[in-house]
Design a protein around this motif. Sequence first.
Motif, mmCIF file in Angstrom:
data_model
loop_
_atom_site.group_PDB
_atom_site.id
_atom_site.type_symbol
_atom_site.label_atom_id
_atom_site.label_comp_id
_atom_site.label_asym_id
_atom_site.label_seq_id
_atom_site.Cartn_x
_atom_site.Cartn_y
_atom_site.Cartn_z
ATOM 1 N N GLU A 17 0.616 -1.352 0.028
ATOM 2 C CA GLU A 17 0.341 -0.148 -0.185
ATOM 3 C C GLU A 17 0.910 1.171 0.162
ATOM 4 O O GLU A 17 2.227 0.708 0.620
ATOM 5 N N ASN A 19 0.978 5.265 -0.162
ATOM 6 C CA ASN A 19 0.344 6.770 0.131
ATOM 7 C C ASN A 19 0.915 7.958 -0.843
ATOM 8 O O ASN A 19 1.520 7.487 -1.815
ATOM 9 N N SER A 20 0.218 8.815 -0.665
ATOM 10 C CA SER A 20 0.304 10.470 -1.915
ATOM 11 C C SER A 20 1.931 10.758 -1.850
ATOM 12 O O SER A 20 2.204 11.330 -2.874
ATOM 13 N N GLU A 21 2.158 10.546 -0.949
ATOM 14 C CA GLU A 21 3.861 10.709 -0.952
ATOM 15 C C GLU A 21 4.731 10.064 -1.946
ATOM 16 O O GLU A 21 5.796 10.012 -1.400
ATOM 17 N N LYS A 22 4.066 8.426 -2.474
ATOM 18 C CA LYS A 22 4.036 7.024 -2.781
ATOM 19 C C LYS A 22 5.580 6.457 -1.798
ATOM 20 O O LYS A 22 6.566 5.912 -2.361
#
Length: 110
Positions: A17, A19-22
Motif C-alpha cells: 500500500e 500513500n500520496s507521497e509514494k
Amino acid sequence: MQDLSNIDLFYAYLDLEINSEKDIYRIGLVSLNLTKNFYQENLNQAYEEMRKLKNSNLAVCGHNFRRFDYPYLIEQEPQLSSWHISNKIVRKHLMTFLGGFIGVIIMPLY
C-alpha cells in the motif's frame, strides 16, 4: 494462524500500500509459514522476512505486482531487485489479512 494449505509451496503473495507521497505504508505478506500485515513502523521486519523468502527460492506474485508494487519495493529495498517475479498468479481462494477473499488464478500470463 489461518489454514494456508491452499498456498502453493513455490510462491509468496505480496501486496504493498502506497500513500500520496509514494511511500510504502503497509506490506501484506502471505506465504506458507507467514500471514502478516507490516505497517510503516515495522517495514524493516517485512524486508527481512522477504529476504528470507527470496533466499529460499520462492517466487513472488501479487495483483499488479510487476507493474505497480515492484518499482516501489526495489526503491526501498534494492536487495530484493533480483527476486524472481512469477509469470503466474496462484489459483486459490484465500481468506487474507485484508479481511476478504482474493481470487487468484494459476495460468500463464501472455
